[in-house]
Write an enzyme that holds these catalytic residues in place. Structure first.
Site, PDB file in Angstrom:
ATOM      1  N   ASN A   1      -3.934   8.509   4.787  1.00 33.37           N
ATOM      2  CA  ASN A   1      -3.784   7.712   6.006  1.00 33.37           C
ATOM      3  C   ASN A   1      -2.306   7.634   6.352  1.00 33.37           C
ATOM      4  O   ASN A   1      -1.484   7.279   5.501  1.00 33.37           O
ATOM      5  CB  ASN A   1      -4.313   6.285   5.803  1.00 33.37           C
ATOM      6  CG  ASN A   1      -4.355   5.517   7.106  1.00 33.37           C
ATOM      7  OD1 ASN A   1      -5.044   5.933   8.038  1.00 33.37           O
ATOM      8  ND2 ASN A   1      -3.595   4.448   7.207  1.00 33.37           N
ATOM      9  N   GLU A   2      -1.980   7.971   7.560  1.00 35.14           N
ATOM     10  CA  GLU A   2      -0.589   7.908   8.016  1.00 35.14           C
ATOM     11  C   GLU A   2       0.361   8.348   6.902  1.00 35.14           C
ATOM     12  O   GLU A   2       1.219   7.579   6.438  1.00 35.14           O
ATOM     13  CB  GLU A   2      -0.239   6.502   8.495  1.00 35.14           C
ATOM     14  CG  GLU A   2      -0.948   6.132   9.777  1.00 35.14           C
ATOM     15  CD  GLU A   2      -0.408   4.856  10.431  1.00 35.14           C
ATOM     16  OE1 GLU A   2       0.264   4.074   9.739  1.00 35.14           O
ATOM     17  OE2 GLU A   2      -0.657   4.661  11.632  1.00 35.14           O
TER      18      GLU A   2
ATOM     19  N   GLU B   1      -5.992   5.633  15.964  1.00 36.15           N
ATOM     20  CA  GLU B   1      -5.792   4.183  15.935  1.00 36.15           C
ATOM     21  C   GLU B   1      -4.926   3.755  17.106  1.00 36.15           C
ATOM     22  O   GLU B   1      -3.937   4.414  17.418  1.00 36.15           O
ATOM     23  CB  GLU B   1      -5.006   3.748  14.698  1.00 36.15           C
ATOM     24  CG  GLU B   1      -5.682   3.886  13.378  1.00 36.15           C
ATOM     25  CD  GLU B   1      -4.754   3.427  12.246  1.00 36.15           C
ATOM     26  OE1 GLU B   1      -3.848   2.600  12.487  1.00 36.15           O
ATOM     27  OE2 GLU B   1      -4.930   3.923  11.134  1.00 36.15           O
TER      28      GLU B   1
ATOM     29  N   GLU C   1      -3.243  -8.067   7.044  1.00 38.26           N
ATOM     30  CA  GLU C   1      -3.399  -7.726   8.462  1.00 38.26           C
ATOM     31  C   GLU C   1      -4.396  -8.636   9.184  1.00 38.26           C
ATOM     32  O   GLU C   1      -4.999  -8.251  10.176  1.00 38.26           O
ATOM     33  CB  GLU C   1      -3.767  -6.250   8.596  1.00 38.26           C
ATOM     34  CG  GLU C   1      -2.590  -5.403   8.125  1.00 38.26           C
ATOM     35  CD  GLU C   1      -2.771  -3.919   8.337  1.00 38.26           C
ATOM     36  OE1 GLU C   1      -1.777  -3.261   8.666  1.00 38.26           O
ATOM     37  OE2 GLU C   1      -3.894  -3.425   8.153  1.00 38.26           O
TER      38      GLU C   1
ATOM     39  N   HIS D   1      -3.908  -9.105  12.889  1.00 43.39           N
ATOM     40  CA  HIS D   1      -3.898  -7.895  13.720  1.00 43.39           C
ATOM     41  C   HIS D   1      -5.206  -7.855  14.500  1.00 43.39           C
ATOM     42  O   HIS D   1      -6.280  -8.051  13.935  1.00 43.39           O
ATOM     43  CB  HIS D   1      -3.779  -6.668  12.811  1.00 43.39           C
ATOM     44  CG  HIS D   1      -3.458  -5.399  13.525  1.00 43.39           C
ATOM     45  ND1 HIS D   1      -4.328  -4.786  14.392  1.00 43.39           N
ATOM     46  CD2 HIS D   1      -2.357  -4.625  13.487  1.00 43.39           C
ATOM     47  CE1 HIS D   1      -3.770  -3.679  14.862  1.00 43.39           C
ATOM     48  NE2 HIS D   1      -2.570  -3.559  14.328  1.00 43.39           N
TER      49      HIS D   1
ATOM     50  N   ARG E   1       0.858  -1.189   0.000  1.00 43.70           N
ATOM     51  CA  ARG E   1       0.000   0.000   0.000  1.00 43.70           C
ATOM     52  C   ARG E   1       0.890   1.234   0.000  1.00 43.70           C
ATOM     53  O   ARG E   1       2.105   1.123   0.166  1.00 43.70           O
ATOM     54  CB  ARG E   1      -0.921   0.003   1.219  1.00 43.70           C
ATOM     55  CG  ARG E   1      -0.142   0.046   2.519  1.00 43.70           C
ATOM     56  CD  ARG E   1      -1.055   0.140   3.726  1.00 43.70           C
ATOM     57  NE  ARG E   1      -0.265   0.108   4.938  1.00 43.70           N
ATOM     58  CZ  ARG E   1      -0.763   0.105   6.157  1.00 43.70           C
ATOM     59  NH1 ARG E   1      -2.064   0.129   6.339  1.00 43.70           N
ATOM     60  NH2 ARG E   1       0.025   0.089   7.203  1.00 43.70           N
TER      61      ARG E   1
HETATM   62  C1  GLA Z   1      -1.384   1.633  10.677  1.00 40.61           C
HETATM   63  C2  GLA Z   1      -2.409   1.818   9.577  1.00 40.61           C
HETATM   64  C3  GLA Z   1      -3.532   0.851   9.642  1.00 40.61           C
HETATM   65  C4  GLA Z   1      -3.047  -0.511  10.024  1.00 40.61           C
HETATM   66  C5  GLA Z   1      -2.318  -0.421  11.341  1.00 40.61           C
HETATM   67  C6  GLA Z   1      -1.874  -1.777  11.856  1.00 40.61           C
HETATM   68  O1  GLA Z   1      -1.609   2.373  11.773  1.00 40.61           O
HETATM   69  O2  GLA Z   1      -2.908   3.124   9.524  1.00 40.61           O
HETATM   70  O3  GLA Z   1      -4.132   0.835   8.369  1.00 40.61           O
HETATM   71  O4  GLA Z   1      -2.171  -0.970   9.047  1.00 40.61           O
HETATM   72  O5  GLA Z   1      -1.172   0.361  11.138  1.00 40.61           O
HETATM   73  O6  GLA Z   1      -1.155  -1.674  13.049  1.00 40.61           O
END
Ligand code: GLA
Length: 710
Positions: free
Chosen positions: A157-158, A315, A363, A366, A119
């Protein structure tokens, strides 16, 4: 650093804490969505981030759009009273886009393409990617502008999680533009980059490249500027998406989730907080004995990036993550304690990755709010209980962080530079040093604020600046003014060394801080991994009456050959073994009522907990926790409308009882007057009138050891 404006998502602030998760309904059939919403209500979920990785579903081809599922999900959530933090879905480009435009793919420093398959495979500087991303943002914003579930926008995102450093030709072009803006002309750049060294002088802007794979250590200032540029390029992307959103939905607040955690160093968030309407952060705890300190440190820094205002925990994990070598499940009590530690440091929303644990994809191992085992599970029960706990704390929402008496300065640029190769040691870890100080203060029961370096220092009795490597003139002046105003500054090895171009301040170390500290160092003398030195506390005035004279600490990583350049310098500790034996190891120079101190070796958490005792008492900092709780309990204070809220976080695996007057909002009273009992890994919250003291403070005592905490 200050936020231009602070706006919180929709009705949330009036309803209490935000509580929810990333919600990825595209992974599930529609029948599951209905169960999701039912369970969300059961858990007290009131906000979810939707669509973070939905680009391929929303836009299946260049000219085809499919909003049917998202329409239904938005309606369903709204019908259940759940607000939506709607992602712009630009985090991960779909295969049709990368096939048609492989020129959006990032390139690493060795010239290798970062292919799709994971990604975030996009170049922050690609005009082609930007155009497609903004078209998607425009389409989403237009479609959902008036949807009643829409509470906030979640840009990408991030940003920078996987693509912060891109060395492509697009990056090279944008880097040159950035450099022109910074330096104006090539002569200035050549001077700043010291290109006289190794025949690197540039005669044309087109000759400048990102620091790609080189025969040996690339130009350090080029690397520093590339790090600055890379952070700025992502910030630019954030701005571009935000401007589309503000044009179409001016009343909907915009954020993006930061990654103030662990060793994530690429984004200089000190310059990002002003770009969002509210600060949001993601945090995943690192395993290890100092796990909780790191969590608290990150939450603390996030709260201070937000200027003390509430922020949004976008998160964290209900239990295990999937990306560490060994992914341990959280122990009983940790789910709530982790979440409430963020709340203590100012989070007004508590969200997880993710709502329902995936059964496929990278994931799938997770944790989530609804795990593979389903709602009939300890994890889901813990989630439901946390939802109730947050409801019970609703009056805390909106309360700001109350400043601590001590500050620790944190500087991303010093981080980048101090860990560059071709330095005195490759063993230095910038963030670990800051964490050592923070952990030592926690072990003493003291509150500290982790501050971005540009934050105002007024009101702090003691300011610690660990490895503040880069000290440009204006920062040196601010630190001088702080000390002249009666403040107490303590800095460490490898501080004050270079200016904003990474050029060494000449005349002896610690360069820009030399006169303030009253010492002069001709040569650094770092230690290899397998060597340590003894540091013995001296018998000067600062240590008299402390009982610490003669105490021995262990120094690692670094030593210096310190000369006392000012007759007023007091030696607080000397090296008593190794090459520097007999010479000063810790010094302090009084400036009127203020002082400036220097710590040469790495003393680690345990050593700093000893040294901090006298440093705190001479700075007039008094303890706020009763002795029985020091080290075992973290105290954090938020407050508003006449009330302070004291969070007491049990850092241990056993119960703790302490005297803590106030009205209990969370936690249990003991039988005795004003006594609070914290369950193992438990948290209590007490309400007080503003300014009430938890105890009549005395000076914190040093720790010759921090039993059970290391
Ligand atoms: C990041 C991402 C999420 C997911 C988490 C898993 O924070 O933003 O999409 O991948 O990690 O810990």
């Amino acid at each position: 650093m200050s936020l231009s404006r602070h706006r919180w998502p929709g009705e949330l602030g009036r309803r209490g804490f935000g509580f929810g998760a990333d919600y990825n309904p595209e992974q599930w059939p529609a029948a599951v969505w209905r169960e999701d919403v039912r369970l969300m209500r059961e858990a007290g979920v009131n906000i979810v981030s939707v669509g973070v990785f939905a680009w391929a579903q929303l836009q299946p081809g260049p000219d085809t759009w499919d909003f049917a599922d998202l329409d239904e999900v938005m309606d369903l959530l709204h019908g259940a009273g759940i607000a939506v933090d709607l992602a712009t879905a630009t985090a991960s480009p779909p295969p049709w886009l990368t096939s048609a435009h492989p020129e959006i793919l990032p390139v690493d420093e060795q010239g290798r393409t970062v292919w799709p398959g994971g990604r975030q495979h996009w170049r922050p500087t690609s005009p082609v990617f930007r155009a497609h991303a903004l078209a998607l943002v425009e389409a989403l914003a237009t479609r959902y502008a008036r949807h009643p579930a829409l509470a906030a926008w979640h840009v990408s995102n991030e940003l920078g999680c996987h693509n912060v450093h891109d060395y492509s030709d697009d990056a090279a072009r944008a880097f040159r533009v950035w450099l022109r803006r910074r330096y104006g002309d090539l002569d200035t750049l050549n001077r700043a980059w010291c290109t006289a060294f190794w025949a690197q002088r540039f005669g044309d802007w087109a000759q400048i490249l990102p620091p790609r794979l080189a025969a040996t250590c690339p130009n350090p200032t080029q690397r520093l500027d590339f790090a600055r540029f890379s952070s700025d390029a992502l910030k630019e992307h954030l701005r571009a998406e935000r401007e589309v959103l503000r044009r179409i939905t001016p009343d909907v607040p915009v954020t993006t989730n930061f990654m103030v955690m662990g060793e994530t160093s690429g984004m200089n968030y000190a310059g990002w907080a002003g770009e969002v309407d509210f600060v949001a952060n993601d945090h995943y705890a690192r395993p290890g004995p100092r796990r909780l300190d790191e969590l608290s440190f990150s939450a603390n820094l996030t709260g201070n990036l937000a200027g003390g205002r509430p922020w949004f925990l976008m998160e964290h994990a209900t239990s295990a993550v999937n990306w560490q070598p060994v992914n341990r499940a959280k122990r009983p009590g940790e789910l709530a304690r982790d979440a409430l530690t963020h709340v203590a440091h100012g989070a007004d929303a508590v969200c997880f990755f993710q709502w329902r644990q995936s059964t496929g994809g990278a994931e799938r191992y997770h944790s989530a709010m609804v795990p593979h085992a389903g709602p009939d599970s300890a994890v889901f029960a813990g989630v439901v209980e946390l939802g109730r706990t947050l409801e019970g704390l609703a009056e805390v929402v909106g309360a700001r962080r109350r400043p601590a008496p001590v500050a620790i300065l944190f500087d991303w640029e010093s981080w980048w530079l101090a860990e560059q190769e071709f330095s005195p040691t490759s063993l230095l870890r910038y963030r670990r040093e800051a964490l050592d100080w923070y952990g030592a203060l926690l072990d003493l029961g003291m509150r500290a604020d982790v501050l971005p370096v540009a934050a105002p220092l007024d009101g702090y009795r003691l300011v610690v600046a660990p490895v503040l490597h880069m000290v440009p003139g204006p920062l040196a002046a601010r630190l001088r003014a702080y000390v002249a105003g009666g403040g107490h500054l303590v800095t460490t090895y490898f501080s004050g060394i270079v200016d904003e171009h990474a050029h060494v301040h000449p005349g002896g170390y610690p360069g820009a801080l030399r006169e303030l500290l009253g010492i002069r160092i001709e040569e650094f003398d770092p230690l290899p991994d397998d060597e340590q030195v003894t540091v013995t506390l001296a018998d000067g005035p600062a240590l008299i009456d402390t009982g610490l004279t003669g105490a021995e600490l262990t120094g690692t990583l670094w030593t210096d050959r310190i000369e006392l350049a000012d007759a007023g310098v007091e030696v607080l500790a000397r090296f008593t073994s190794g090459e520097q034996a007999g010479r000063p190891a810790v010094t302090r120079l009084a400036h009127g009522p203020g002082s400036a101190g220097y710590v040469s070796p790495r003393l680690g958490t345990a050593g700093l907990a000893v040294l901090l005792g006298p440093l705190l008492s001479s700075a007039g900092v008094t303890g706020e926790l009763p002795p029985e709780a020091c080290g075992r309990v973290e105290l954090v204070v938020r407050g508003h409308s006449g009330h302070d809220y004291r969070f007491l976080v049990n850092r241990t695996d056993g119960p703790v009882e302490l005297a803590a007057p106030g009205e209990l909002l969370l936690g249990r009273a003991t039988g005795s007057e004003g006594g609070v009992r914290l369950d193992p890994r438990g948290v209590a919250v007490l309400r007080h009138p503003v300014g009430a003291r938890l105890r009549s403070g005395d000076h914190p005592r040093s720790r010759l050891a921090a039993p059970g905490l290391d």
